[in-house]
Motif scaffolding. Sequence first.
Motif, PDB file in Angstrom:
ATOM      1  N   LEU A  85       1.144  -1.037   0.208  1.00  0.00           N
ATOM      2  CA  LEU A  85      -0.285   0.025   0.051  1.00  0.00           C
ATOM      3  C   LEU A  85       0.541   0.913  -0.372  1.00  0.00           C
ATOM      4  O   LEU A  85       0.415   2.259  -0.425  1.00  0.00           O
ATOM      5  N   ILE A  86       1.684   1.478   1.067  1.00  0.00           N
ATOM      6  CA  ILE A  86       2.854   2.388   0.546  1.00  0.00           C
ATOM      7  C   ILE A  86       3.984   2.418  -0.488  1.00  0.00           C
ATOM      8  O   ILE A  86       3.424   3.703  -1.072  1.00  0.00           O
ATOM      9  N   THR A  87       4.308   1.161  -0.983  1.00  0.00           N
ATOM     10  CA  THR A  87       4.924   1.872  -2.513  1.00  0.00           C
ATOM     11  C   THR A  87       4.036   2.326  -3.599  1.00  0.00           C
ATOM     12  O   THR A  87       4.125   2.440  -3.951  1.00  0.00           O
ATOM     13  N   ASP A  88       2.245   1.423  -3.564  1.00  0.00           N
ATOM     14  CA  ASP A  88       1.344   2.185  -4.481  1.00  0.00           C
ATOM     15  C   ASP A  88       1.445   3.628  -4.307  1.00  0.00           C
ATOM     16  O   ASP A  88       0.803   3.866  -5.402  1.00  0.00           O
ATOM     17  N   ARG A  89       1.075   4.224  -3.375  1.00  0.00           N
ATOM     18  CA  ARG A  89       1.159   5.408  -2.772  1.00  0.00           C
ATOM     19  C   ARG A  89       1.800   6.288  -3.477  1.00  0.00           C
ATOM     20  O   ARG A  89       1.824   7.189  -4.365  1.00  0.00           O
ATOM     21  N   LEU A  90       3.194   5.621  -2.891  1.00  0.00           N
ATOM     22  CA  LEU A  90       4.676   6.495  -3.911  1.00  0.00           C
ATOM     23  C   LEU A  90       4.680   6.270  -4.992  1.00  0.00           C
ATOM     24  O   LEU A  90       5.073   7.884  -5.765  1.00  0.00           O
ATOM     25  N   GLN A  91       3.942   5.321  -5.175  1.00  0.00           N
ATOM     26  CA  GLN A  91       4.422   5.581  -6.854  1.00  0.00           C
ATOM     27  C   GLN A  91       3.116   6.257  -7.547  1.00  0.00           C
ATOM     28  O   GLN A  91       3.304   6.525  -9.050  1.00  0.00           O
ATOM     29  N   SER A  92       2.121   6.517  -7.869  1.00  0.00           N
ATOM     30  CA  SER A  92       0.799   7.040  -7.844  1.00  0.00           C
ATOM     31  C   SER A  92       1.591   8.868  -7.964  1.00  0.00           C
ATOM     32  O   SER A  92       1.156   9.323  -8.390  1.00  0.00           O
ATOM     33  N   PHE A  93       2.633   9.673  -7.247  1.00  0.00           N
ATOM     34  CA  PHE A  93       2.878  10.580  -7.681  1.00  0.00           C
ATOM     35  C   PHE A  93       3.914  10.581  -8.673  1.00  0.00           C
ATOM     36  O   PHE A  93       5.111  11.013  -8.610  1.00  0.00           O
ATOM     37  N   ASP A  94       3.352   9.616 -10.034  1.00  0.00           N
ATOM     38  CA  ASP A  94       4.071   9.538 -10.717  1.00  0.00           C
ATOM     39  C   ASP A  94       5.972   9.306 -10.931  1.00  0.00           C
ATOM     40  O   ASP A  94       6.514   9.910 -12.013  1.00  0.00           O
ATOM     41  N   ALA A  95       6.267   8.372  -9.845  1.00  0.00           N
ATOM     42  CA  ALA A  95       7.215   7.784  -9.856  1.00  0.00           C
ATOM     43  C   ALA A  95       7.963   6.422 -10.831  1.00  0.00           C
ATOM     44  O   ALA A  95       7.008   6.086 -11.103  1.00  0.00           O
ATOM     45  N   ALA A  96       8.771   7.054 -11.042  1.00  0.00           N
ATOM     46  CA  ALA A  96       9.362   5.506 -12.000  1.00  0.00           C
ATOM     47  C   ALA A  96      10.698   4.575 -10.625  1.00  0.00           C
ATOM     48  O   ALA A  96      10.913   5.413 -10.312  1.00  0.00           O
ATOM     49  N   VAL A  97       9.728   3.519 -10.863  1.00  0.00           N
ATOM     50  CA  VAL A  97       9.674   2.820  -9.981  1.00  0.00           C
ATOM     51  C   VAL A  97      10.761   1.598  -9.942  1.00  0.00           C
ATOM     52  O   VAL A  97      11.200   1.037 -11.329  1.00  0.00           O
ATOM     53  N   SER A  98      11.861   1.630  -9.186  1.00  0.00           N
ATOM     54  CA  SER A  98      12.891   0.179  -9.880  1.00  0.00           C
ATOM     55  C   SER A  98      13.378  -0.550  -8.561  1.00  0.00           C
ATOM     56  O   SER A  98      13.019   0.499  -7.694  1.00  0.00           O
ATOM     57  N   ARG A  99      13.147  -2.174  -8.536  1.00  0.00           N
ATOM     58  CA  ARG A  99      12.922  -3.148  -7.488  1.00  0.00           C
ATOM     59  C   ARG A  99      14.761  -3.581  -7.640  1.00  0.00           C
ATOM     60  O   ARG A  99      15.146  -3.444  -8.785  1.00  0.00           O
ATOM     61  N   HIS A 100      14.977  -3.852  -6.932  1.00  0.00           N
ATOM     62  CA  HIS A 100      15.851  -4.434  -6.270  1.00  0.00           C
ATOM     63  C   HIS A 100      16.133  -5.007  -4.831  1.00  0.00           C
ATOM     64  O   HIS A 100      15.129  -4.612  -4.285  1.00  0.00           O
ATOM     65  N   SER A 101      17.051  -6.094  -4.534  1.00  0.00           N
ATOM     66  CA  SER A 101      16.797  -6.687  -3.911  1.00  0.00           C
ATOM     67  C   SER A 101      17.014  -6.459  -2.472  1.00  0.00           C
ATOM     68  O   SER A 101      18.239  -5.542  -2.102  1.00  0.00           O
ATOM     69  N   GLY A 102      15.848  -6.407  -1.461  1.00  0.00           N
ATOM     70  CA  GLY A 102      15.678  -5.774  -0.405  1.00  0.00           C
ATOM     71  C   GLY A 102      15.642  -4.379  -0.452  1.00  0.00           C
ATOM     72  O   GLY A 102      15.288  -3.899   0.626  1.00  0.00           O
ATOM     73  N   ARG A 103      15.409  -3.633  -1.640  1.00  0.00           N
ATOM     74  CA  ARG A 103      14.902  -1.984  -1.528  1.00  0.00           C
ATOM     75  C   ARG A 103      14.684  -1.261  -2.932  1.00  0.00           C
ATOM     76  O   ARG A 103      14.558  -2.713  -3.869  1.00  0.00           O
ATOM     77  N   MET A 104      13.954  -0.513  -2.482  1.00  0.00           N
ATOM     78  CA  MET A 104      13.107  -0.158  -3.444  1.00  0.00           C
ATOM     79  C   MET A 104      13.278   1.335  -3.860  1.00  0.00           C
ATOM     80  O   MET A 104      12.821   2.405  -3.137  1.00  0.00           O
ATOM     81  N   ASP A 105      13.484   2.098  -5.795  1.00  0.00           N
ATOM     82  CA  ASP A 105      13.931   3.069  -5.483  1.00  0.00           C
ATOM     83  C   ASP A 105      12.305   3.890  -6.412  1.00  0.00           C
ATOM     84  O   ASP A 105      11.961   3.097  -7.261  1.00  0.00           O
ATOM     85  N   PHE A 106      12.260   5.284  -6.077  1.00  0.00           N
ATOM     86  CA  PHE A 106      11.238   5.786  -6.395  1.00  0.00           C
ATOM     87  C   PHE A 106      11.908   7.229  -6.928  1.00  0.00           C
ATOM     88  O   PHE A 106      12.346   8.502  -6.234  1.00  0.00           O
ATOM     89  N   ARG A 107      11.624   7.279  -8.733  1.00  0.00           N
ATOM     90  CA  ARG A 107      12.289   8.481  -8.630  1.00  0.00           C
ATOM     91  C   ARG A 107      11.091   9.537  -9.191  1.00  0.00           C
ATOM     92  O   ARG A 107       9.966   9.285  -9.911  1.00  0.00           O
ATOM     93  N   PHE A 108      11.206  10.973  -8.513  1.00  0.00           N
ATOM     94  CA  PHE A 108      10.051  11.975  -8.669  1.00  0.00           C
ATOM     95  C   PHE A 108      10.601  13.078  -9.697  1.00  0.00           C
ATOM     96  O   PHE A 108      11.782  12.941  -9.645  1.00  0.00           O
ATOM     97  N   SER A 109       9.056  13.577  -9.758  1.00  0.00           N
ATOM     98  CA  SER A 109       9.652  15.387 -10.516  1.00  0.00           C
ATOM     99  C   SER A 109      10.532  16.213 -10.077  1.00  0.00           C
ATOM    100  O   SER A 109      11.696  16.982 -10.391  1.00  0.00           O
ATOM    101  N   PHE A 110      10.499  15.861  -9.059  1.00  0.00           N
ATOM    102  CA  PHE A 110      11.085  16.579  -8.159  1.00  0.00           C
ATOM    103  C   PHE A 110      12.044  16.153  -6.991  1.00  0.00           C
ATOM    104  O   PHE A 110      12.789  16.698  -6.299  1.00  0.00           O
ATOM    105  N   GLY A 111      11.891  14.900  -7.024  1.00  0.00           N
ATOM    106  CA  GLY A 111      13.213  13.945  -5.589  1.00  0.00           C
ATOM    107  C   GLY A 111      13.244  12.441  -5.897  1.00  0.00           C
ATOM    108  O   GLY A 111      12.421  12.503  -7.205  1.00  0.00           O
TER     109      GLY A 111
END
Length: 358
Positions: A21-47
């Motif tokens: 639910l946390i990752t779904d919400r973060l993604q909804s802010f137009d984030a590019a998401v990359s998944r790694h073992s034990g880690r997820m990165d979210f790239r927004f237009s602002f940070g």
Amino acid sequence: MSILNCQARLRLPNLASYLHLITDRLQSFDAAVSRHSGRMDFRFSFGEATLEMVPDLLVLRASAGDRDGLARTKDILATAVEIYAKQDGPEIVWTGDLAQDTRLAQFREMTVTDVYDLTPHMRRIRLAGEDLGRFGKFQGMHIRILFPTRAVPDPAWPSLGANGLPVWPADDRRPVARVYTIRTLDLDAGHMDVDFLIHEGESVGSAWALQARAGHKVGIMGPVGRPVRPADWYVLGADETGLPAVGRLLETLPCHTKGVAFIEIADSAERQQINNATQIELHWLERCGKAPGTDGRLAEQVLSAEWPKEGTAFGWFAAEAEAAKLVRETWRGQMRLGRDQTIAAAYWRRGQAGLMAG
Ligand SMILES: Cc1cc2nc3c(=O)[nH]c(=O)nc-3n(C[C@H](O)[C@H](O)[C@H](O)COP(=O)(O)OP(=O)(O)OC[C@H]3O[C@@H](n4cnc5c(N)ncnc54)[C@H](O)[C@@H]3O)c2cc1C
């Protein structure tokens, strides 16, 4: 450009049950998401944000090129955790760059400079303030307005807590919040227009708008709201509370945009001038004596729109909670449309004060 970085470490025993639910919400802010073992990165237009899962801990990392971007990234992360990790009582304490900052980046004090009626029940109020640039960033159209009330005529404003979220004054100085839309924003002139529906019943926002005069003060926080995705075709539906947002979309979407928009109003006197710059067809639906929130035709019309087979399409709906639920469930459930293709939001609920005001 130097990068600002900070982090917070949280003990969340039940993380596995709500992480999605946390990752779904973060993604909804137009984030590019990359998944790694034990880690997820979210790239927004602002940070950028990272969720790192280490044994027993969730590590939140935020980074951005400027103060506003860092504050926005921290706010989105902290809000998602506060909403979904409630059962674990998360204690977020940020360390790193600007961790000691007490200025709430998303807050401004605003002064009324103009008030006039667009229609018998829609009042436009111009609010002027300093340094409004961030209210044109982040693709959010909405703000929380912090009002004085009869009980708290002279409110104190919130400051920034160590968790990256607002710290509110005690109840006897705490302003009351309601959510509104920035109808237009003029950064050069330093003001924004907000359209207030004057509705029946005991209220805060509508009551304030009725007596607002030049010189009156409110606080605003924002921008808030998920971004409306770029698309070739839109179906838009709103009652009077979503009308300011539809008006803004029709005046700012690219002129080649196609689609259909339905706006529910009380009667013909509530029609207002919208300089529709698009090829979206606009239809007004008049309630003709029915009480607000009881006429099912708005949801019906929106759901009967035929989505194009080719190109990109987006559905946007804002109205009373029952209608919003029906549209959301049909779009997401029956029609299997994704969160990145639709927003169907409850803007108010019959008989309930302060819906969505936080
Ligand atoms: C993202 C977002 C953007 C919004 N943008 C705008 C905007 O630009 N302009 C705008 O006017 N509103 C907007 N709204 C809706 C607004 O926040 C609600 O209508 C809110 O309840 C108004 O606060 P209030 O203090 O006037 O009434 P409240 O104190 O919240 O409610 C008092 C009573 O009035 C009833 N009520 C609330 N809204 C209505 C209504 N529309 N018709 C009839 N009865 C109502 C409630 O059910 C309650 O019984 C937005 C809401 C959201 C979530």
